[in-house]
Enzyme design. Sequence first.
Site, PDB file in Angstrom:
ATOM      1  N   PRO A  70       8.389   0.932   1.387  1.00  0.00           N
ATOM      2  CG  PRO A  70       8.030  -1.345   1.601  1.00  0.00           C
ATOM      3  CD  PRO A  70       7.691  -0.047   2.245  1.00  0.00           C
ATOM      4  CG  ASP A  71       6.453  -0.999  -3.050  1.00  0.00           C
ATOM      5  OD1 ASP A  71       7.447  -1.743  -2.967  1.00  0.00           O
ATOM      6  OD2 ASP A  71       5.280  -1.405  -2.921  1.00  0.00           O
ATOM      7  CG  ASP A  81       1.370  19.821   6.990  1.00  0.00           C
ATOM      8  OD1 ASP A  81       0.855  20.761   7.634  1.00  0.00           O
ATOM      9  OD2 ASP A  81       0.821  18.711   6.853  1.00  0.00           O
ATOM     10  CG  HIS A  95      -6.373   9.450  -1.334  1.00  0.00           C
ATOM     11  ND1 HIS A  95      -6.145  10.537  -2.149  1.00  0.00           N
ATOM     12  CD2 HIS A  95      -7.196   8.631  -2.028  1.00  0.00           C
ATOM     13  CE1 HIS A  95      -6.811  10.392  -3.276  1.00  0.00           C
ATOM     14  NE2 HIS A  95      -7.462   9.244  -3.231  1.00  0.00           N
ATOM     15  CG  ASN A 112      13.477  -2.246  -7.329  1.00  0.00           C
ATOM     16  OD1 ASN A 112      13.609  -2.398  -6.113  1.00  0.00           O
ATOM     17  ND2 ASN A 112      14.076  -1.282  -7.999  1.00  0.00           N
ATOM     18  CG  ASN A 194     -14.670   8.927  -7.216  1.00  0.00           C
ATOM     19  OD1 ASN A 194     -14.219   9.064  -8.334  1.00  0.00           O
ATOM     20  ND2 ASN A 194     -13.914   8.659  -6.164  1.00  0.00           N
ATOM     21  CB  VAL A 209      -7.810  21.334 -15.405  1.00  0.00           C
ATOM     22  CG1 VAL A 209      -7.558  20.145 -14.486  1.00  0.00           C
ATOM     23  CG2 VAL A 209      -7.441  22.643 -14.711  1.00  0.00           C
ATOM     24  CB  SER A 258      -8.434   9.261  -6.555  1.00  0.00           C
ATOM     25  OG  SER A 258      -9.265  10.193  -5.924  1.00  0.00           O
TER      26      SER A 258
END
Length: 446
Positions: A70-71, A81, A95, A112, A194, A209, A258
């Site tokens: 919904p968000d 894909d 994720h 909202n 991480n 990057v 991330s």
Amino acid sequence: MGAKRVWSTTGVVALTGALLLTSAPTASADYVRDQQWVLDAYKMDATWALTQGEGVTVAVVDSGVDGSHPDLTGQVLQGKDFTGGGDAQEDVAGHGTGMASLIAGHGHGAGNNAGMVGLAPKAKILPLRVLQKEDDDFEDDTWAEAVRYAVDNGAKVINLSLSGGTGSRTATSGREAIAYAQAHDVVVVAAAGNDGGFTVNEPAALRGVVSVGAVDDKGNLWDKSNVGDGLTLVAPGVEIVSANTNRSDGYSLDSGTSDATAYVSAAAALVRAKYPDLTAGQVINRLIKSASFLHHKGLKAPDREYGYGVIRPNKALTMDIPKGSKEGPLGQLPSSTESKAGSATDGNEDGSTQAKEQDSSSRLPIALIIGGIAAVLVIGGIIFAVMRSRGNRSNGGPGSGGGTPPHGTGYQQYPNTAPNQGYPAPPGQSPQHQNPYAQQPPHQGQ
């Protein structure tokens, strides 16, 4: 084929310590909104009065994005894909959906006012599925193909909330895909990793990057955020709420680079929306020059732990910052054609160059060549005689310490140093000074 990399809690995504919002039996929508400390920290209402990322597409190269959340309804494009068939809007791991919600979530309900809101709620998400399950292996060739697809299908920012792990190297396909994106005016943002290590993982470490580390709500570095040369920026990445349709309440609470990467991608989308005439490099320039070290006094940019500082979306939009060079302060990877041209001059010259050199050398007078050889022989004979004479005069003669030293004695090995030697003091070990970083960091281009 690219080297396989494991999608793990320490190498690629920020699922370590992932928690359901279980402090209440059922996480209410209002509760979800209340937990988004980043919105308050950045006073995003003022920023959204300037832009909300309209007209900018952000590619999320990840596990897919569930556009039915919904968000996120209406924000997610069809995508593609790359895992061998399927739907880019299917997200088994959850994720990619989380990253998309941090970038372009718009909430739901009356006005909202409930649910997840990203920093660029009117940006579009292009889902590119390169992973399925949490423990999937994947190859550089897979995400490289997705990066090229993103460029060819209108993405202006590419979010890579993934990392190859400590010590891994990006294969040629991946490097060329990043170079392709940079050559086509796309901002590429990637997670530093991480591992809590002292090296920024690739592809984040690649030239040009935007590599991203994570900080908490006090602006202090997350203890598992990778640091090192090449770190560009840090952003909120500790106890971050995000959308996740695989959870019973539709949300999860995570920590990692991330999440921080998604926030930087969203900030880049805001800048691209407000300044559509800027190149990707100039967008990066605004992000860098508007960043702040906050209360971390005495750091010099770029710092190994904080890069150029914590992102400040509002300042990136409002500060008076010269455009700078089109390539930006981070530069760019050479394109494949440039790489081939460079290799031709690095000992693998093309036929025309070799022919010119051969032709030039063949025109040298024969007498000059013979004379040069003779001179070398004479000089060599003299040096041999002198060295032999010195060797015979040395104490003990040959074999008792004179002559060539043993292997290795002519070179001093680099000493082993403590992991934090030369680094600024860890957060909390120095007095806290509430002085925002106002000085322009050096080496940022003009």
